[in-house]
Design a protein around this motif. Sequence first.
Motif, PDB file in Angstrom:
ATOM      1  N   MET A  44      -4.900  -7.427  14.432  1.00 62.19           N
ATOM      2  CA  MET A  44      -3.832  -6.432  14.566  1.00 62.19           C
ATOM      3  C   MET A  44      -3.654  -6.106  16.034  1.00 62.19           C
ATOM      4  O   MET A  44      -4.615  -5.721  16.707  1.00 62.19           O
ATOM      5  CB  MET A  44      -4.217  -5.137  13.846  1.00 62.19           C
ATOM      6  CG  MET A  44      -4.152  -5.230  12.347  1.00 62.19           C
ATOM      7  SD  MET A  44      -4.893  -3.753  11.608  1.00 62.19           S
ATOM      8  CE  MET A  44      -3.434  -2.744  11.448  1.00 62.19           C
ATOM      9  N   MET A  81      -7.644 -13.254  11.447  1.00 62.29           N
ATOM     10  CA  MET A  81      -6.675 -12.169  11.303  1.00 62.29           C
ATOM     11  C   MET A  81      -6.854 -11.202  12.459  1.00 62.29           C
ATOM     12  O   MET A  81      -7.961 -11.057  12.988  1.00 62.29           O
ATOM     13  CB  MET A  81      -6.931 -11.452   9.970  1.00 62.29           C
ATOM     14  CG  MET A  81      -6.014 -10.293   9.663  1.00 62.29           C
ATOM     15  SD  MET A  81      -6.601  -8.701  10.283  1.00 62.29           S
ATOM     16  CE  MET A  81      -6.035  -7.628   8.968  1.00 62.29           C
ATOM     17  N   GLY A 113       5.039  -4.393   5.653  1.00 68.10           N
ATOM     18  CA  GLY A 113       5.086  -3.295   4.692  1.00 68.10           C
ATOM     19  C   GLY A 113       6.346  -2.477   4.804  1.00 68.10           C
ATOM     20  O   GLY A 113       7.299  -2.639   4.032  1.00 68.10           O
ATOM     21  N   SER A 114       6.382  -1.592   5.796  1.00 75.97           N
ATOM     22  CA  SER A 114       7.460  -0.594   5.862  1.00 75.97           C
ATOM     23  C   SER A 114       8.854  -1.201   5.974  1.00 75.97           C
ATOM     24  O   SER A 114       9.812  -0.655   5.429  1.00 75.97           O
ATOM     25  CB  SER A 114       7.194   0.383   7.013  1.00 75.97           C
ATOM     26  OG  SER A 114       6.852  -0.308   8.179  1.00 75.97           O
ATOM     27  N   SER A 146       5.566  -5.267  10.554  1.00 76.31           N
ATOM     28  CA  SER A 146       7.011  -4.997  10.595  1.00 76.31           C
ATOM     29  C   SER A 146       7.605  -5.036  12.005  1.00 76.31           C
ATOM     30  O   SER A 146       8.661  -5.626  12.226  1.00 76.31           O
ATOM     31  CB  SER A 146       7.320  -3.630   9.980  1.00 76.31           C
ATOM     32  OG  SER A 146       7.036  -3.636   8.604  1.00 76.31           O
ATOM     33  N   LYS A 192       0.841  -1.209   0.000  1.00 75.19           N
ATOM     34  CA  LYS A 192       0.000   0.000   0.000  1.00 75.19           C
ATOM     35  C   LYS A 192       0.875   1.258   0.000  1.00 75.19           C
ATOM     36  O   LYS A 192       1.913   1.293   0.690  1.00 75.19           O
ATOM     37  CB  LYS A 192      -0.922  -0.007   1.216  1.00 75.19           C
ATOM     38  CG  LYS A 192      -0.191   0.092   2.549  1.00 75.19           C
ATOM     39  CD  LYS A 192      -1.138  -0.092   3.729  1.00 75.19           C
ATOM     40  CE  LYS A 192      -0.437   0.180   5.037  1.00 75.19           C
ATOM     41  NZ  LYS A 192      -1.142  -0.348   6.197  1.00 75.19           N
ATOM     42  N   ARG A 247       2.178  -9.905   7.727  1.00 76.30           N
ATOM     43  CA  ARG A 247       1.886  -8.808   6.788  1.00 76.30           C
ATOM     44  C   ARG A 247       2.900  -7.690   7.019  1.00 76.30           C
ATOM     45  O   ARG A 247       2.794  -6.931   7.964  1.00 76.30           O
ATOM     46  CB  ARG A 247       0.460  -8.290   7.023  1.00 76.30           C
ATOM     47  CG  ARG A 247      -0.625  -9.379   7.055  1.00 76.30           C
ATOM     48  CD  ARG A 247      -1.984  -8.755   7.361  1.00 76.30           C
ATOM     49  NE  ARG A 247      -1.960  -7.896   8.524  1.00 76.30           N
ATOM     50  CZ  ARG A 247      -2.233  -8.281   9.764  1.00 76.30           C
ATOM     51  NH1 ARG A 247      -2.595  -9.522  10.019  1.00 76.30           N
ATOM     52  NH2 ARG A 247      -2.155  -7.426  10.761  1.00 76.30           N
ATOM     53  N   ILE A 277      -6.368  -6.476   2.789  1.00 76.38           N
ATOM     54  CA  ILE A 277      -6.140  -6.497   4.242  1.00 76.38           C
ATOM     55  C   ILE A 277      -6.789  -5.324   4.982  1.00 76.38           C
ATOM     56  O   ILE A 277      -6.669  -5.223   6.190  1.00 76.38           O
ATOM     57  CB  ILE A 277      -4.622  -6.511   4.557  1.00 76.38           C
ATOM     58  CG1 ILE A 277      -3.940  -5.232   4.043  1.00 76.38           C
ATOM     59  CG2 ILE A 277      -3.953  -7.759   3.967  1.00 76.38           C
ATOM     60  CD1 ILE A 277      -2.481  -5.094   4.509  1.00 76.38           C
ATOM     61  N   ARG A 333       6.117   4.874   4.707  1.00 70.50           N
ATOM     62  CA  ARG A 333       5.107   5.369   3.776  1.00 70.50           C
ATOM     63  C   ARG A 333       4.911   6.867   3.935  1.00 70.50           C
ATOM     64  O   ARG A 333       4.821   7.362   5.045  1.00 70.50           O
ATOM     65  CB  ARG A 333       3.770   4.656   4.034  1.00 70.50           C
ATOM     66  CG  ARG A 333       3.728   3.216   3.606  1.00 70.50           C
ATOM     67  CD  ARG A 333       2.396   2.579   3.951  1.00 70.50           C
ATOM     68  NE  ARG A 333       2.220   2.386   5.382  1.00 70.50           N
ATOM     69  CZ  ARG A 333       2.609   1.302   6.062  1.00 70.50           C
ATOM     70  NH1 ARG A 333       3.193   0.321   5.434  1.00 70.50           N
ATOM     71  NH2 ARG A 333       2.411   1.212   7.345  1.00 70.50           N
ATOM     72  N   ASN A 357      -4.703  -2.281   1.057  1.00 71.25           N
ATOM     73  CA  ASN A 357      -5.829  -1.976   1.943  1.00 71.25           C
ATOM     74  C   ASN A 357      -6.817  -0.966   1.363  1.00 71.25           C
ATOM     75  O   ASN A 357      -7.734  -0.547   2.063  1.00 71.25           O
ATOM     76  CB  ASN A 357      -5.328  -1.505   3.313  1.00 71.25           C
ATOM     77  CG  ASN A 357      -4.704  -0.123   3.256  1.00 71.25           C
ATOM     78  OD1 ASN A 357      -4.294   0.332   2.181  1.00 71.25           O
ATOM     79  ND2 ASN A 357      -4.622   0.537   4.390  1.00 71.25           N
TER      80      ASN A 357
HETATM   81  C1  PLP Z   1      -0.212  -1.352   6.718  1.00 70.97           C
HETATM   82  C2  PLP Z   1      -0.636  -2.664   7.251  1.00 70.97           C
HETATM   83  C3  PLP Z   1       0.304  -3.649   7.554  1.00 70.97           C
HETATM   84  C4  PLP Z   1       1.805  -3.453   7.412  1.00 70.97           C
HETATM   85  O1  PLP Z   1       2.268  -2.580   8.375  1.00 70.97           O
HETATM   86  P1  PLP Z   1       3.851  -2.273   8.521  1.00 70.97           P
HETATM   87  O2  PLP Z   1       3.968  -1.744   9.896  1.00 70.97           O
HETATM   88  O3  PLP Z   1       4.176  -1.271   7.471  1.00 70.97           O
HETATM   89  O4  PLP Z   1       4.579  -3.545   8.334  1.00 70.97           O
HETATM   90  C5  PLP Z   1      -0.170  -4.871   8.014  1.00 70.97           C
HETATM   91  N1  PLP Z   1      -1.475  -5.109   8.181  1.00 70.97           N
HETATM   92  C6  PLP Z   1      -2.412  -4.183   7.895  1.00 70.97           C
HETATM   93  C7  PLP Z   1      -3.848  -4.535   8.087  1.00 70.97           C
HETATM   94  C8  PLP Z   1      -2.034  -2.940   7.424  1.00 70.97           C
HETATM   95  O5  PLP Z   1      -2.971  -2.033   7.144  1.00 70.97           O
END
Ligand code: PLP
Length: 223
Positions: free
Chosen positions: A154, A152, A214-215, A197, A26, A212, A68, A221, A47
């Motif tokens: 967070m 899933m 990303g950064s 991350s 993303k 999952r 996601i 980002r 996302n």
């Molecule tokens: C952005 C995002 C991630 C990744 O997050 P990072 O901290 O960049 O690794 C994982 N899961 C969801 C649902 C996200 O929106």
Amino acid sequence: MNPIFENIKAYHAKLDNKARLVAVSKNFPAEDILEAYKAGQRIFGENKVQELTSKQPVLPGDIEWHFIGHLQTNKVKFIAPFVSMIHSIDRMKLLVEVNREAMKCERIIPCLLQFHIADEETKFGLDYEEACQMLESKEFSEMKNIRICGVMGMATFTENVTQVRNEFKFLKSTFDQLKEKYFQQSPHFSEISMGMSDDFLIALEEGSTLVRIGSAIFGSRSY
Ligand SMILES: *Cc1c(COP(=O)(O)O)cnc(C)c1O
């Protein structure tokens, strides 16, 4: 060498087949995704529906796109033709819509139930009771175009690693309870999507099957 290529290689080594990597692309352009692809990455997470539908046609066809983010029912139709997994099923109405659109495409869409495990109000997700209600409903039993493949969640955005670990333990135990109660005969119910991350190592220790990230792969980002 582009750092994305190296980062993907490094994560594949770190994960060592214990969990699969969802590279969260993303806010990053198609070129960056292609760089990760060249390093062997095939699963990408997005996302935003619009961002996903603009990237998908210009990138290789064997990419598995995982959705996601929070998903509005009126946008399901745009991703239903190609999405490989939706991680963010957080209400019955959404599942109904995914099933309906999947039927139109003659597909079965793999889905994860998103649970609210953080102590932040802002994060989406079901609680255990709501999930049971969904899974026991007549409407659910008649759905033929979705497949529930796991859960899933967070964790809270915090430095407190004990709290994060406990939230992941809670998601794992939710998975185990649902498996026992509803999915004993279903080999597909096997995924626990947790870890980003900053907390993926804890998530791995607590039984994650999909991380999952990303950064740590693509960089920070800019919004
Ligand atoms: C952005 C995002 C991630 C990744 O997050 P990072 O901290 O960049 O690794 C994982 N899961 C969801 C649902 C996200 O929106």
